[in-house]
Design a protein around this motif. Structure first.
Motif, mmCIF file in Angstrom:
data_model
loop_
_atom_site.group_PDB
_atom_site.id
_atom_site.type_symbol
_atom_site.label_atom_id
_atom_site.label_comp_id
_atom_site.label_asym_id
_atom_site.label_seq_id
_atom_site.Cartn_x
_atom_site.Cartn_y
_atom_site.Cartn_z
ATOM 1 N N GLU A 98 0.799 -0.607 9.074
ATOM 2 C CA GLU A 98 1.489 0.973 9.064
ATOM 3 C C GLU A 98 2.781 0.875 9.551
ATOM 4 O O GLU A 98 3.633 1.753 9.001
ATOM 5 C CB GLU A 98 0.588 1.745 9.826
ATOM 6 C CG GLU A 98 0.424 1.660 11.306
ATOM 7 C CD GLU A 98 -0.594 0.647 11.674
ATOM 8 O OE1 GLU A 98 -1.088 1.061 12.797
ATOM 9 O OE2 GLU A 98 -1.081 -0.224 10.867
ATOM 10 N N ASP A 99 3.313 0.274 10.404
ATOM 11 C CA ASP A 99 4.656 0.255 10.972
ATOM 12 C C ASP A 99 5.492 -0.325 10.006
ATOM 13 O O ASP A 99 6.745 -0.039 9.778
ATOM 14 C CB ASP A 99 4.768 -0.374 12.475
ATOM 15 C CG ASP A 99 4.335 0.475 13.448
ATOM 16 O OD1 ASP A 99 3.660 1.582 13.076
ATOM 17 O OD2 ASP A 99 4.726 0.175 14.516
ATOM 18 N N ARG A 100 5.085 -1.712 9.324
ATOM 19 C CA ARG A 100 5.964 -2.512 8.426
ATOM 20 C C ARG A 100 6.138 -1.471 7.308
ATOM 21 O O ARG A 100 7.117 -1.480 6.612
ATOM 22 C CB ARG A 100 5.227 -3.587 7.993
ATOM 23 C CG ARG A 100 5.122 -4.392 9.152
ATOM 24 C CD ARG A 100 4.886 -6.228 8.655
ATOM 25 N NE ARG A 100 3.355 -5.882 8.120
ATOM 26 C CZ ARG A 100 2.278 -6.366 8.664
ATOM 27 N NH1 ARG A 100 2.221 -6.597 9.764
ATOM 28 N NH2 ARG A 100 1.023 -6.359 7.890
ATOM 29 N N VAL A 101 5.109 -0.693 6.865
ATOM 30 C CA VAL A 101 5.435 0.164 5.721
ATOM 31 C C VAL A 101 6.007 1.170 5.988
ATOM 32 O O VAL A 101 7.205 1.512 5.052
ATOM 33 C CB VAL A 101 3.840 0.520 5.164
ATOM 34 C CG1 VAL A 101 3.937 1.674 4.267
ATOM 35 C CG2 VAL A 101 3.136 -0.545 4.644
ATOM 36 N N LYS A 102 6.077 1.969 6.847
ATOM 37 C CA LYS A 102 6.783 2.937 7.459
ATOM 38 C C LYS A 102 8.409 2.326 7.672
ATOM 39 O O LYS A 102 9.170 3.109 7.265
ATOM 40 C CB LYS A 102 6.574 3.439 8.943
ATOM 41 C CG LYS A 102 7.494 4.480 9.372
ATOM 42 C CD LYS A 102 6.840 4.784 10.808
ATOM 43 C CE LYS A 102 8.107 5.963 11.475
ATOM 44 N NZ LYS A 102 7.580 6.004 12.742
ATOM 45 N N LEU A 103 8.513 1.135 8.086
ATOM 46 C CA LEU A 103 10.005 0.568 8.176
ATOM 47 C C LEU A 103 10.698 0.516 6.871
ATOM 48 O O LEU A 103 11.802 1.146 6.783
ATOM 49 C CB LEU A 103 9.739 -0.834 8.778
ATOM 50 C CG LEU A 103 11.167 -1.342 9.181
ATOM 51 C CD1 LEU A 103 11.808 -0.637 10.260
ATOM 52 C CD2 LEU A 103 10.811 -2.883 9.581
ATOM 53 N N VAL A 104 9.966 0.176 6.079
ATOM 54 C CA VAL A 104 10.581 -0.162 4.618
ATOM 55 C C VAL A 104 10.841 1.213 3.811
ATOM 56 O O VAL A 104 11.923 1.399 3.240
ATOM 57 C CB VAL A 104 9.805 -1.112 3.821
ATOM 58 C CG1 VAL A 104 10.150 -1.336 2.378
ATOM 59 C CG2 VAL A 104 9.522 -2.469 4.253
ATOM 60 N N LEU A 151 4.699 -10.838 5.467
ATOM 61 C CA LEU A 151 4.189 -9.572 4.814
ATOM 62 C C LEU A 151 5.197 -8.697 4.714
ATOM 63 O O LEU A 151 5.348 -7.670 3.781
ATOM 64 C CB LEU A 151 3.333 -8.893 5.914
ATOM 65 C CG LEU A 151 1.928 -9.803 5.888
ATOM 66 C CD1 LEU A 151 0.655 -9.278 6.615
ATOM 67 C CD2 LEU A 151 1.255 -10.012 4.437
ATOM 68 N N LEU A 152 5.992 -8.627 5.622
ATOM 69 C CA LEU A 152 7.518 -7.863 5.499
ATOM 70 C C LEU A 152 8.213 -8.228 4.259
ATOM 71 O O LEU A 152 8.815 -7.361 3.510
ATOM 72 C CB LEU A 152 8.322 -7.723 6.863
ATOM 73 C CG LEU A 152 9.523 -6.704 6.919
ATOM 74 C CD1 LEU A 152 8.856 -5.376 6.901
ATOM 75 C CD2 LEU A 152 10.163 -7.049 8.330
ATOM 76 N N VAL A 153 8.449 -9.449 4.173
ATOM 77 C CA VAL A 153 9.048 -10.105 2.932
ATOM 78 C C VAL A 153 8.404 -9.446 1.786
ATOM 79 O O VAL A 153 8.990 -8.682 0.690
ATOM 80 C CB VAL A 153 9.205 -11.506 2.876
ATOM 81 C CG1 VAL A 153 9.811 -11.958 1.447
ATOM 82 C CG2 VAL A 153 10.268 -12.049 4.075
ATOM 83 N N LYS A 154 6.988 -9.474 1.720
ATOM 84 C CA LYS A 154 6.437 -9.109 0.392
ATOM 85 C C LYS A 154 6.646 -7.619 0.365
ATOM 86 O O LYS A 154 6.635 -7.014 -0.928
ATOM 87 C CB LYS A 154 4.854 -9.131 0.488
ATOM 88 C CG LYS A 154 4.200 -10.592 0.475
ATOM 89 C CD LYS A 154 2.866 -10.789 0.717
ATOM 90 C CE LYS A 154 2.297 -10.009 -0.772
ATOM 91 N NZ LYS A 154 0.646 -10.229 -0.971
ATOM 92 N N LEU A 155 6.890 -6.707 1.393
ATOM 93 C CA LEU A 155 6.904 -5.502 1.187
ATOM 94 C C LEU A 155 8.614 -5.151 0.550
ATOM 95 O O LEU A 155 8.777 -3.989 -0.353
ATOM 96 C CB LEU A 155 6.882 -4.600 2.432
ATOM 97 C CG LEU A 155 5.416 -4.489 2.885
ATOM 98 C CD1 LEU A 155 5.614 -3.919 4.188
ATOM 99 C CD2 LEU A 155 4.796 -3.307 1.992
ATOM 100 N N VAL A 156 9.557 -5.866 1.008
ATOM 101 C CA VAL A 156 10.775 -5.580 0.738
ATOM 102 C C VAL A 156 11.282 -6.098 -0.816
ATOM 103 O O VAL A 156 12.120 -5.334 -1.291
ATOM 104 C CB VAL A 156 11.937 -6.022 1.572
ATOM 105 C CG1 VAL A 156 11.595 -5.306 3.028
ATOM 106 C CG2 VAL A 156 12.181 -7.509 1.823
ATOM 107 N N VAL A 157 10.579 -7.175 -1.292
ATOM 108 C CA VAL A 157 10.751 -7.736 -2.720
ATOM 109 C C VAL A 157 10.922 -6.796 -3.761
ATOM 110 O O VAL A 157 11.969 -6.836 -4.504
ATOM 111 C CB VAL A 157 9.981 -8.944 -2.696
ATOM 112 C CG1 VAL A 157 10.029 -9.375 -4.282
ATOM 113 C CG2 VAL A 157 10.361 -10.169 -2.058
#
Length: 282
Positions: A98-104, A151-157
């Protein structure tokens, strides 16, 4: 064109050098190399992460900082804003989805997208003989240092695709090549990041997204203070370092800014070691 002696240029710190030169240009508007770009830097309220955020902002990027604690985020943002830099901040524990999603999403909401990702967050809850490490130690280190990075890379791509491409820098460590004493599990996680960089780079190249890796040696941060604050340990380390001193966070920041810049458009899947020559035979 510059009223600036070679001696003065050499005396400039990485933090101040470029801004000084920019102010010294007479009659020419020279664009900063990250002008118009949006950068997201994890674990950026202190040490190497803060230095990277500062340098990218100095080079023209709008930067979103993050850290696990609100007070650390607030302090870092306030510090950089006082320097006239375009930054914002948010709380993020990269081990939490949830924090990674919020970050992006925050980067998109505040700045309109993501062009640059610097994955710097890491933990090390264990010091000692590797055979004494527990399941819990391995789970935490691999979850935060390796899995969360992927997983963070997957979100930002997808966000980078929307902007025509981007640049990702994964912060590993020189310990990924030669494990640091008593830091076995941590070193293994950093080795995994070297491999992750090489696995991601060819898959993301067709999307105009470059993926590179930074591998710092001994840098003067709170994270590494057990090494450089111990005089006997430091003396032994200096013997192995070509440049006989501890590195500074700003020396990593300049390398990251280069890897994300137009000067590095033909560089992907590579690891840049910043170790003062300690790992020059790698």
């Amino acid at each position: 064109m510059f009223r600036l002696s070679p001696q003065r240029l050499l005396s400039l710190s990485p933090r101040s050098g470029e801004s000084y030169i920019m102010q010294s240009v007479r009659g020419i508007q020279t664009p900063r190399k990250h002008e118009g770009k949006v950068a997201l830097v994890t674990a950026s309220s202190d040490g190497i992460g803060l230095a990277i955020a500062r340098r990218l902002a100095q080079d023209g990027a709008r930067v979103l900082l993050s850290s696990r604690k609100q007070q650390n985020v607030d302090k870092a943002v306030q510090e950089l804003k006082k320097e006239g830099l375009n930054v914002e901040g948010t709380v993020c524990h990269v081990g939490k989805n949830e924090d990674r999603v919020k970050l992006v999403n925050t980067a998109v909401q505040k700045f309109g997208g993501v062009d640059i990702l610097v994955s710097n967050a890491a933990v090390n809850p264990f010091v000692g003989n590797i055979l004494d490490s527990t399941d819990e130690v391995w789970e935490k280190i691999l979850d935060v240092n390796v899995k969360a990075t992927f997983l963070l890379v997957k979100l930002v791509v997808p966000k980078m695709q929307e902007r025509g491409g981007g640049s990702i820098v994964i912060v590993s460590s020189a310990s990924g090549f030669t494990p640091f004493p008593s830091l076995g599990p941590y070193s293994v996680s950093k080795t995994a990041l070297l491999g992750l960089t090489k696995a991601l780079a060819p898959e993301l190249a067709p999307l105009n997204i470059r993926v590179n890796c930074l591998a710092p040696g001994l840098i003067r941060t709170n994270f590494s203070s057990a090494f450089w604050k111990n005089e006997s340990v430091l003396d032994q380390i200096k013997i192995k370092v070509g440049i006989s001193r501890v590195g500074e966070p700003e020396e990593c920041a300049g390398a990251v800014s280069f890897l994300c810049s137009p000067d590095a458009t033909y560089i992907t899947g590579e690891t840049l070691v910043v170790s003062g020559g300690a790992y020059s035979r790698l």
